[in-house]
Scaffold this active site. Sequence first.
Site, short mmCIF file in Angstrom:
data_model
loop_
_atom_site.label_atom_id
_atom_site.label_comp_id
_atom_site.label_asym_id
_atom_site.label_seq_id
_atom_site.Cartn_x
_atom_site.Cartn_y
_atom_site.Cartn_z
N GLY A 77 6.87 -2.17 6.09
CA GLY A 77 8.24 -2.67 6.07
C GLY A 77 9.25 -1.82 6.81
O GLY A 77 8.97 -0.68 7.18
N GLU A 78 10.40 -2.41 7.03
CA GLU A 78 11.50 -1.72 7.70
C GLU A 78 12.52 -1.33 6.61
O GLU A 78 13.25 -2.18 6.10
CB GLU A 78 12.13 -2.66 8.75
CG GLU A 78 13.45 -2.19 9.32
CD GLU A 78 13.45 -0.74 9.81
OE1 GLU A 78 12.68 -0.40 10.71
OE2 GLU A 78 14.24 0.07 9.25
N SER B 188 11.28 5.21 15.36
CA SER B 188 10.12 4.74 16.12
C SER B 188 10.59 4.45 17.53
O SER B 188 11.10 3.38 17.81
CB SER B 188 9.57 3.47 15.48
OG SER B 188 9.06 3.77 14.21
N PHE B 189 10.42 5.40 18.42
CA PHE B 189 10.99 5.28 19.76
C PHE B 189 10.02 4.55 20.70
O PHE B 189 10.31 3.48 21.20
CB PHE B 189 11.37 6.67 20.28
CG PHE B 189 12.50 6.60 21.27
CD1 PHE B 189 13.76 6.19 20.87
CD2 PHE B 189 12.29 6.93 22.60
CE1 PHE B 189 14.80 6.11 21.79
CE2 PHE B 189 13.32 6.86 23.53
CZ PHE B 189 14.58 6.44 23.12
N CYS C 238 3.48 8.46 1.38
CA CYS C 238 4.02 7.47 2.32
C CYS C 238 4.21 6.17 1.55
O CYS C 238 3.25 5.58 1.04
CB CYS C 238 3.01 7.30 3.45
SG CYS C 238 3.50 6.06 4.66
N ASN D 233 -3.49 4.25 16.12
CA ASN D 233 -4.56 3.94 15.17
C ASN D 233 -4.97 2.49 15.32
O ASN D 233 -4.13 1.60 15.21
CB ASN D 233 -4.09 4.21 13.74
CG ASN D 233 -3.81 5.68 13.52
OD1 ASN D 233 -4.64 6.53 13.85
ND2 ASN D 233 -2.64 6.01 13.00
N CYS E 158 1.52 -2.64 15.69
CA CYS E 158 1.53 -2.34 14.24
C CYS E 158 0.83 -3.44 13.44
O CYS E 158 1.13 -4.62 13.60
CB CYS E 158 2.97 -2.18 13.77
SG CYS E 158 3.11 -1.96 11.98
N CYS F 196 6.63 -7.37 7.07
CA CYS F 196 7.79 -6.88 7.82
C CYS F 196 8.33 -8.04 8.67
O CYS F 196 7.54 -8.81 9.20
CB CYS F 196 7.35 -5.72 8.73
SG CYS F 196 8.70 -4.90 9.58
N CYS G 115 6.46 -5.41 15.83
CA CYS G 115 6.05 -4.41 16.80
C CYS G 115 4.59 -4.68 17.16
O CYS G 115 3.75 -4.85 16.27
CB CYS G 115 6.23 -3.01 16.23
SG CYS G 115 7.94 -2.72 15.72
N GLU H 280 0.83 -1.20 0.00
CA GLU H 280 0.00 0.00 0.00
C GLU H 280 0.86 1.25 0.00
O GLU H 280 1.94 1.29 0.60
CB GLU H 280 -0.93 -0.02 1.21
CG GLU H 280 -1.95 -1.14 1.09
CD GLU H 280 -2.95 -1.19 2.23
OE1 GLU H 280 -4.13 -1.48 1.96
OE2 GLU H 280 -2.58 -0.97 3.39
N CYS I 69 -1.29 5.67 9.88
CA CYS I 69 -0.04 5.02 10.28
C CYS I 69 -0.31 3.69 10.96
O CYS I 69 -1.13 3.61 11.87
CB CYS I 69 0.70 5.84 11.34
SG CYS I 69 1.24 7.41 10.79
N1 SAH Z 1 9.20 0.19 9.85
C1 SAH Z 1 9.40 1.58 10.01
C2 SAH Z 1 8.51 2.41 9.15
C3 SAH Z 1 7.06 2.04 9.03
S1 SAH Z 1 6.03 2.35 10.39
C4 SAH Z 1 9.29 1.97 11.46
O1 SAH Z 1 8.84 1.16 12.25
O2 SAH Z 1 9.69 3.06 11.79
C5 SAH Z 1 5.75 4.10 10.39
C6 SAH Z 1 5.36 4.66 11.77
O3 SAH Z 1 4.03 4.27 12.16
C7 SAH Z 1 6.28 4.14 12.87
O4 SAH Z 1 6.66 5.14 13.77
C8 SAH Z 1 5.39 3.15 13.55
O5 SAH Z 1 5.86 2.89 14.84
C9 SAH Z 1 4.05 3.82 13.49
N2 SAH Z 1 2.93 2.92 13.73
C10 SAH Z 1 2.86 1.61 13.51
N3 SAH Z 1 1.65 1.11 13.88
C11 SAH Z 1 0.94 2.15 14.34
C12 SAH Z 1 -0.39 2.28 14.84
N4 SAH Z 1 -1.22 1.26 14.89
N5 SAH Z 1 -0.80 3.51 15.21
C13 SAH Z 1 0.02 4.58 15.11
N6 SAH Z 1 1.28 4.51 14.64
C14 SAH Z 1 1.74 3.31 14.27
FE1 SF4 Z 2 7.69 -3.29 10.95
FE2 SF4 Z 2 7.71 -0.63 11.45
FE3 SF4 Z 2 5.48 -2.08 11.82
FE4 SF4 Z 2 7.56 -2.39 13.47
S1 SF4 Z 2 6.31 -0.51 13.20
S2 SF4 Z 2 6.34 -4.06 12.55
S3 SF4 Z 2 9.27 -2.14 12.05
S4 SF4 Z 2 6.50 -1.73 9.85
#
Ligand code: SAH
Ligand code: SF4
Length: 393
Positions: A195-196, A249-250, A128, A326, A142, A135, A139, A115, A369
């Site tokens: 993805g990462e 992504s902290f 985006c 989200n 996610c 991935c 996390c 997507e 996100c």
């Molecule tokens: N893999 C990379 C980039 C994709 S995620 C990463 O993890 O940074 C992009 C952003 O969306 C990241 O900061 C991730 O932590 C955040 N994200 C993932 N799932 C989410 C959710 N359900 N609600 C809000 N932000 C989320």
């Molecule tokens: Fe992968 Fe980023 Fe989602 Fe973590 S937040 S599972 S690194 S896409």
Amino acid sequence: MTASAPITQDVLTFPRKLPDGPVNLIGLTREGLRDALIDAGTPERQVKMRTGQIWQWIYQKGVRSFDQMTNLAKPYRADLSERFVIEVPEVVQRQVSEDGTRKYLVRIAGGHEVETVYIPEQGRGTLCISSQVGCTLTCSFCHTGTQKLVRNLTAGEIIGQVMIARDDLGEWPELGRAPNDETRLLSNIVLMGMGEPLYNFEAVRDAMKIAMDGEGISLSRRRITLSTSGVVPEIARTAEEIGCLLAVSFHGTTDAIRDKLVPINKKWNIEALLDVLRAYPKLSNSERITFEYVMLKDVNDSDEDARRLIKLISGIPAKINLIPFNEWPGAPYQRSDWSRIQSFADIIYKAGYASPIRTPRGEDIMAACGQLKSETERARKSRVQIAAEAGLD
Ligand code: SAH
Ligand code: SF4
């Protein structure tokens, strides 16, 4: 995630060239294009000029057929079309949110889907893009993380997402006219889709080099932000070889909580991550790093967390982007209350950091996100498993 969840980088990278098929020019770097043209019999003394001409047709003017390349001789165009194609991935579904956000379901070779999301804003617009199908990381908040990794995207499939968005926005400049930075609909790229990106480093780098090339799409490196979950060994390389802005992504302020939310923390913990981040702004000559922080009710959203966060990042030029969680089907968390997010933001702001709260966009079409996931791919985990692993069973 499980304690033994493998974090691995050895994923299949799809070959650029199908066994007997023609080579796709999209995604080749300038050097790659040059080599391909030499292979195709272009004389050495002409190759620099031909590379520049073809590059401009593809990336500046959006042309997809050799026939339209009118400054090349007809027999040469015929030769090229026998050996090469200029192909972007196929858009199989396009959804437009009430707020104008557009989500494209993009089909890539092998029938996989990713997507891509376009977010229009006042006077600009952000695309985006995805770097992997699924991935390898897991996390726990996610949606993409519940999907098994299928494969890395090629550079062509990554830059192809930018090209199909420009097609849809009608944003190829008229012949010979340089794009105008002030009027661009697609003015920024964020690598924040599926993805990462740092587990697909070379393809992401090559695609971003194409996006930045001044004779093509021509986006400044300051308009590209790569988001990583914290692949520490690749961060300095990102500064040196791409030079774009970095977001991290902290999400957690102790290793115990970050281990749960962003399991790559077990491999490279907060201290290791912060060490490498301290060097990034200087290495990449950029001002500051964005710390992304998802707001999860009663998990990481206390005043104490905010204060700990400030302490941790002290000395790093930073902006903290608060992301209201989200939801997605089966998600084991809830979004923090609005008043809680505000209090958290206030503490950070008073400590001298910008602390914007990211407005969720495109929620009605699951484009926000962390909501991205391709329905065609096999789910890695059941809802029950997700809840158990997040410690909510
Ligand atoms: N893999 C990379 C980039 C994709 S995620 C990463 O993890 O940074 C992009 C952003 O969306 C990241 O900061 C991730 O932590 C955040 N994200 C993932 N799932 C989410 C959710 N359900 N609600 C809000 N932000 C989320
Ligand atoms: Fe992968 Fe980023 Fe989602 Fe973590 S937040 S599972 S690194 S896409």
